[in-house]
Motif scaffolding. Structure first.
Motif, PDB file in Angstrom:
ATOM      1  N   LYS A 133       0.834  -1.205   0.000  1.00 10.99           N
ATOM      2  CA  LYS A 133       0.000   0.000   0.000  1.00 10.99           C
ATOM      3  C   LYS A 133       0.867   1.253   0.000  1.00 10.99           C
ATOM      4  CE  LYS A 133      -3.920  -2.002   2.396  1.00 10.99           C
ATOM      5  NZ  LYS A 133      -4.690  -2.009   3.626  1.00 10.99           N
ATOM      6  N   ARG A 134       1.925   1.239   0.747  1.00 14.13           N
ATOM      7  CA  ARG A 134       2.816   2.398   0.826  1.00 14.13           C
ATOM      8  C   ARG A 134       3.556   2.594  -0.499  1.00 14.13           C
ATOM      9  NH1 ARG A 134       3.365   6.988   3.752  1.00 14.13           N
ATOM     10  NH2 ARG A 134       5.524   7.447   4.121  1.00 14.13           N
ATOM     11  N   ASN A 135       3.884   1.496  -1.181  1.00 11.87           N
ATOM     12  CA  ASN A 135       4.561   1.600  -2.470  1.00 11.87           C
ATOM     13  C   ASN A 135       3.673   2.236  -3.532  1.00 11.87           C
ATOM     14  OD1 ASN A 135       6.960   0.496  -1.607  1.00 11.87           O
ATOM     15  ND2 ASN A 135       6.445  -1.573  -2.247  1.00 11.87           N
ATOM     16  N   TRP A 136       2.402   1.910  -3.539  1.00 12.75           N
ATOM     17  CA  TRP A 136       1.491   2.405  -4.571  1.00 12.75           C
ATOM     18  C   TRP A 136       0.783   3.684  -4.182  1.00 12.75           C
ATOM     19  CZ3 TRP A 136       1.646   0.960  -9.405  1.00 12.75           C
ATOM     20  CH2 TRP A 136       2.281  -0.248  -9.701  1.00 12.75           C
ATOM     21  N   ALA A 137       0.931   4.147  -2.957  1.00 16.54           N
ATOM     22  CA  ALA A 137       0.265   5.376  -2.530  1.00 16.54           C
ATOM     23  C   ALA A 137       0.740   6.573  -3.343  1.00 16.54           C
ATOM     24  CB  ALA A 137       0.507   5.621  -1.038  1.00 16.54           C
ATOM     25  N   GLY A 138       2.023   6.628  -3.641  1.00 11.53           N
ATOM     26  CA  GLY A 138       2.559   7.730  -4.431  1.00 11.53           C
ATOM     27  C   GLY A 138       2.045   7.719  -5.854  1.00 11.53           C
ATOM     28  N   VAL A 139       1.954   6.541  -6.455  1.00 12.77           N
ATOM     29  CA  VAL A 139       1.478   6.426  -7.835  1.00 12.77           C
ATOM     30  C   VAL A 139       0.010   6.819  -7.923  1.00 12.77           C
ATOM     31  CG1 VAL A 139       1.096   4.834  -9.758  1.00 12.77           C
ATOM     32  CG2 VAL A 139       3.156   4.622  -8.369  1.00 12.77           C
ATOM     33  N   ILE A 140      -0.796   6.273  -7.033  1.00 12.08           N
ATOM     34  CA  ILE A 140      -2.239   6.536  -7.069  1.00 12.08           C
ATOM     35  C   ILE A 140      -2.541   7.987  -6.744  1.00 12.08           C
ATOM     36  CG2 ILE A 140      -4.435   5.965  -5.956  1.00 12.08           C
ATOM     37  CD1 ILE A 140      -3.289   3.082  -5.630  1.00 12.08           C
ATOM     38  N   SER A 141      -1.891   8.526  -5.726  1.00 12.07           N
ATOM     39  CA  SER A 141      -2.160   9.921  -5.366  1.00 12.07           C
ATOM     40  C   SER A 141      -1.715  10.871  -6.475  1.00 12.07           C
ATOM     41  CB  SER A 141      -1.478  10.286  -4.049  1.00 12.07           C
ATOM     42  OG  SER A 141      -0.075  10.208  -4.188  1.00 12.07           O
ATOM     43  N   CYS A 142      -0.586  10.595  -7.112  1.00 11.98           N
ATOM     44  CA  CYS A 142      -0.132  11.453  -8.191  1.00 11.98           C
ATOM     45  C   CYS A 142      -1.063  11.339  -9.394  1.00 11.98           C
ATOM     46  CB  CYS A 142       1.293  11.111  -8.589  1.00 11.98           C
ATOM     47  SG  CYS A 142       1.997  12.329  -9.707  1.00 11.98           S
ATOM     48  N   PHE A 143      -1.521  10.134  -9.699  1.00 21.00           N
ATOM     49  CA  PHE A 143      -2.466   9.932 -10.793  1.00 21.00           C
ATOM     50  C   PHE A 143      -3.722  10.769 -10.581  1.00 21.00           C
ATOM     51  CE2 PHE A 143      -6.039   7.795 -12.776  1.00 21.00           C
ATOM     52  CZ  PHE A 143      -5.570   7.531 -14.053  1.00 21.00           C
ATOM     53  N   LEU A 144      -4.287  10.673  -9.386  1.00 19.92           N
ATOM     54  CA  LEU A 144      -5.524  11.401  -9.097  1.00 19.92           C
ATOM     55  C   LEU A 144      -5.306  12.915  -9.051  1.00 19.92           C
ATOM     56  CD1 LEU A 144      -7.019   9.031  -6.374  1.00 19.92           C
ATOM     57  CD2 LEU A 144      -7.740   9.251  -8.765  1.00 19.92           C
ATOM     58  N   LEU A 145      -4.241  13.347  -8.389  1.00 19.75           N
ATOM     59  CA  LEU A 145      -3.971  14.787  -8.285  1.00 19.75           C
ATOM     60  C   LEU A 145      -3.577  15.396  -9.629  1.00 19.75           C
ATOM     61  CD1 LEU A 145      -2.065  14.872  -4.893  1.00 19.75           C
ATOM     62  CD2 LEU A 145      -4.344  15.772  -5.359  1.00 19.75           C
ATOM     63  N   PHE A 146      -2.804  14.672 -10.428  1.00 17.77           N
ATOM     64  CA  PHE A 146      -2.421  15.154 -11.752  1.00 17.77           C
ATOM     65  C   PHE A 146      -3.659  15.336 -12.619  1.00 17.77           C
ATOM     66  CE2 PHE A 146      -0.938  14.882 -16.103  1.00 17.77           C
ATOM     67  CZ  PHE A 146       0.275  15.557 -16.081  1.00 17.77           C
ATOM     68  N   THR A 147      -4.566  14.363 -12.571  1.00 12.72           N
ATOM     69  CA  THR A 147      -5.809  14.457 -13.335  1.00 12.72           C
ATOM     70  C   THR A 147      -6.653  15.625 -12.850  1.00 12.72           C
ATOM     71  OG1 THR A 147      -5.757  12.058 -13.664  1.00 12.72           O
ATOM     72  CG2 THR A 147      -7.848  13.173 -14.077  1.00 12.72           C
ATOM     73  N   TRP A 183       1.892  20.022 -23.992  1.00 12.34           N
ATOM     74  CA  TRP A 183       1.475  20.678 -22.753  1.00 12.34           C
ATOM     75  C   TRP A 183       1.405  19.662 -21.611  1.00 12.34           C
ATOM     76  CZ3 TRP A 183      -2.888  20.574 -19.534  1.00 12.34           C
ATOM     77  CH2 TRP A 183      -2.996  21.646 -18.644  1.00 12.34           C
ATOM     78  N   LEU A 184       0.824  18.490 -21.893  1.00 14.30           N
ATOM     79  CA  LEU A 184       0.726  17.460 -20.857  1.00 14.30           C
ATOM     80  C   LEU A 184       2.102  16.908 -20.475  1.00 14.30           C
ATOM     81  CD1 LEU A 184      -2.484  15.559 -21.855  1.00 14.30           C
ATOM     82  CD2 LEU A 184      -2.036  16.687 -19.696  1.00 14.30           C
ATOM     83  N   LEU A 185       2.980  16.738 -21.444  1.00 11.71           N
ATOM     84  CA  LEU A 185       4.318  16.263 -21.115  1.00 11.71           C
ATOM     85  C   LEU A 185       5.090  17.307 -20.310  1.00 11.71           C
ATOM     86  CD1 LEU A 185       5.281  14.356 -24.367  1.00 11.71           C
ATOM     87  CD2 LEU A 185       4.544  13.419 -22.169  1.00 11.71           C
ATOM     88  N   SER A 186       4.810  18.574 -20.550  1.00  7.72           N
ATOM     89  CA  SER A 186       5.377  19.621 -19.698  1.00  7.72           C
ATOM     90  C   SER A 186       4.847  19.482 -18.279  1.00  7.72           C
ATOM     91  CB  SER A 186       5.035  21.001 -20.237  1.00  7.72           C
ATOM     92  OG  SER A 186       5.611  21.208 -21.486  1.00  7.72           O
ATOM     93  N   GLY A 187       3.578  19.140 -18.161  1.00  7.33           N
ATOM     94  CA  GLY A 187       2.997  18.897 -16.839  1.00  7.33           C
ATOM     95  C   GLY A 187       3.671  17.735 -16.129  1.00  7.33           C
ATOM     96  N   VAL A 188       4.013  16.678 -16.875  1.00  4.16           N
ATOM     97  CA  VAL A 188       4.730  15.538 -16.290  1.00  4.16           C
ATOM     98  C   VAL A 188       6.100  15.989 -15.788  1.00  4.16           C
ATOM     99  CG1 VAL A 188       5.777  13.304 -16.808  1.00  4.16           C
ATOM    100  CG2 VAL A 188       3.474  13.815 -17.635  1.00  4.16           C
ATOM    101  N   PHE A 189       6.781  16.812 -16.579  1.00  3.13           N
ATOM    102  CA  PHE A 189       8.078  17.351 -16.149  1.00  3.13           C
ATOM    103  C   PHE A 189       7.935  18.148 -14.858  1.00  3.13           C
ATOM    104  CE2 PHE A 189      10.681  21.203 -16.030  1.00  3.13           C
ATOM    105  CZ  PHE A 189      11.939  20.643 -15.891  1.00  3.13           C
ATOM    106  N   TRP A 190       6.957  19.053 -14.798  1.00  4.02           N
ATOM    107  CA  TRP A 190       6.780  19.881 -13.603  1.00  4.02           C
ATOM    108  C   TRP A 190       6.371  19.036 -12.398  1.00  4.02           C
ATOM    109  CZ3 TRP A 190       8.820  24.377 -12.945  1.00  4.02           C
ATOM    110  CH2 TRP A 190       9.098  25.164 -14.060  1.00  4.02           C
ATOM    111  N   CYS A 191       5.640  17.966 -12.646  1.00  4.96           N
ATOM    112  CA  CYS A 191       5.265  17.064 -11.555  1.00  4.96           C
ATOM    113  C   CYS A 191       6.511  16.402 -10.964  1.00  4.96           C
ATOM    114  CB  CYS A 191       4.290  16.018 -12.092  1.00  4.96           C
ATOM    115  SG  CYS A 191       3.595  14.957 -10.837  1.00  4.96           S
ATOM    116  N   ALA A 192       7.398  15.918 -11.823  1.00  9.14           N
ATOM    117  CA  ALA A 192       8.650  15.324 -11.342  1.00  9.14           C
ATOM    118  C   ALA A 192       9.511  16.365 -10.632  1.00  9.14           C
ATOM    119  CB  ALA A 192       9.414  14.696 -12.508  1.00  9.14           C
TER     120      ALA A 192
END
Length: 124
Positions: free
Chosen positions: A4-18, A95-104
């Motif tokens: 759960k701790r491993n996937w919390a970052g992936v899921i939260s980023c997916f939801l927040l990014f969207t 634009w979306l790939l720029s968003g991925v860059f800024w997210c990282a």
């Protein structure tokens, strides 16, 4: 618990990014365009990265990046289906790939601030 701790970052980023992507597409993008700085809204993509890095185990950058990469195609599809856009497919993708860059970058900034705080705490 560890899984759960491993996937919390992936899921939260997916939801927040969207959520950031849709909020920029719905409301905020017009405000920035009117101010003369249409791409200033990209800075909001740092927030999902920082939050996901906080939730990831040991504050990783890879998990938030993976969440953003997984969210980008969904956001592109939603933006193309829900909005009448003046930009081409390639401009939206850039634009979306720029968003991925800024997210990282947001995840990296969180790690930097956290390491500064730890360093400061250990040297007191």
């Amino acid at each position: 618990m560890n899984i759960k701790r491993n996937w919390a970052g992936v899921i939260s980023c997916f939801l927040l990014f969207t959520a950031v992507c849709l909020s920029l597409a719905f409301n905020v993008k017009g405000a920035f365009r009117a101010s003369g700085h249409p791409e200033l809204g990209l800075l909001f993509f740092t927030l999902p990265g920082a939050a996901a890095s906080f939730l990831s185990r040991r504050g990783e950058v890879v998990r938030p990046l993976l969440g953003a990469i997984l969210a980008a195609p969904l956001c592109l599809l939603l933006m193309r289906l829900l909005f009448v856009t003046t930009r081409s497919f390639w401009q939206e993708l850039a634009w979306l790939l720029s968003g991925v860059f800024w997210c990282a970058l947001g995840a990296l900034c969180f790690l930097f601030v956290r390491s500064l705080m730890r360093h400061r705490r250990h040297h007191k």
